[in-house]
Scaffold this motif. Sequence first.
Motif, PDB file in Angstrom:
ATOM      1  N   GLN A 191       0.824  -1.208   0.000  1.00  0.00           N
ATOM      2  CA  GLN A 191       0.000   0.000   0.000  1.00  0.00           C
ATOM      3  C   GLN A 191       0.861   1.263   0.000  1.00  0.00           C
ATOM      4  OE1 GLN A 191      -2.439   0.632   3.520  1.00  0.00           O
ATOM      5  NE2 GLN A 191      -4.046   1.549   2.288  1.00  0.00           N
ATOM      6  N   SER A 195       1.128   4.048  -3.128  1.00  0.00           N
ATOM      7  CA  SER A 195       0.913   5.476  -2.916  1.00  0.00           C
ATOM      8  C   SER A 195       2.104   6.274  -3.426  1.00  0.00           C
ATOM      9  CB  SER A 195       0.689   5.738  -1.421  1.00  0.00           C
ATOM     10  OG  SER A 195       0.560   7.125  -1.165  1.00  0.00           O
ATOM     11  N   ASP A 199       2.477   9.193  -6.553  1.00  0.00           N
ATOM     12  CA  ASP A 199       3.145  10.468  -6.326  1.00  0.00           C
ATOM     13  C   ASP A 199       4.285  10.680  -7.317  1.00  0.00           C
ATOM     14  OD1 ASP A 199       3.683  12.887  -4.619  1.00  0.00           O
ATOM     15  OD2 ASP A 199       5.580  11.841  -4.326  1.00  0.00           O
TER      16      ASP A 199
END
Length: 258
Positions: A191, A195, A199
């Motif tokens: 996870q 993320s 980004d």
Amino acid sequence: MEVEKKALVTKALSITYPNGVEGCKKVSIAVARNEVTAIIGPSGCGKSTFLKSLNRLNDEFGCVYEGSILLADGTNVLALNQYELCLLRGERVGYVMQKPVPFSGKTIRQDVTMPLRGINVTDKDEVNEKLRHALTRAALWDEVKDRLDNLSTSLSGGQQQRLCVARAIINAPEILLLDEPCSSLDPKATQLLESMILDLALDHTVIIVTHNMQQAQRVAARTAFLYEGELVEYDMTENIFSKPSEKLTRDYIVGKFS
């Protein structure tokens, strides 16, 4: 499919191993700039072969290439000599392997900043700033900023993979290649890495090979489906998973084969 701003284009790209096996067969694809593109398909379909060809890591296997791989400025990756390839891999097209590979005997600082040597960045302040920036973008700075002189092998598996990402982006490459980067990670580490990938796409073009179709849906704007070395379908990720054009794509997505 039409792509307005292209970071990379392959034209009729074929890759043949010395034993005659074709890893890719005339794959033509345009990768959008500053997006995440996922490559999916069953095991042995040519996903990793295709990915590694984008900065010619398949050279070590003695592969023969046909077609072209063009970067945004028109550079043909297949026409580069060995010196130019070193610059390409060090500055323009970063690569992260399936399993994290920290350098044995190197500190976190030494490990991440090693690519800077290749472009003769030696000023201490500049090196430290690039180190901080890379570790921050890799979501690792806060976890290691007080132990940069510890061995990189002392980090957990998830941290090691993010360290490898930091190493790959420290020279701010245009393109970042990720070869199943979460396959050895637990759900929490996965996870965090996903993320981070979203980004990173703000400043880099990210191409990720994944066996996890849910992951492709979570992180990728576009998805390409390969089967037996051929590009079957390439579209917006939502279309690939909700209304694929090809029966073979649909059968793979619903689990009729893997």
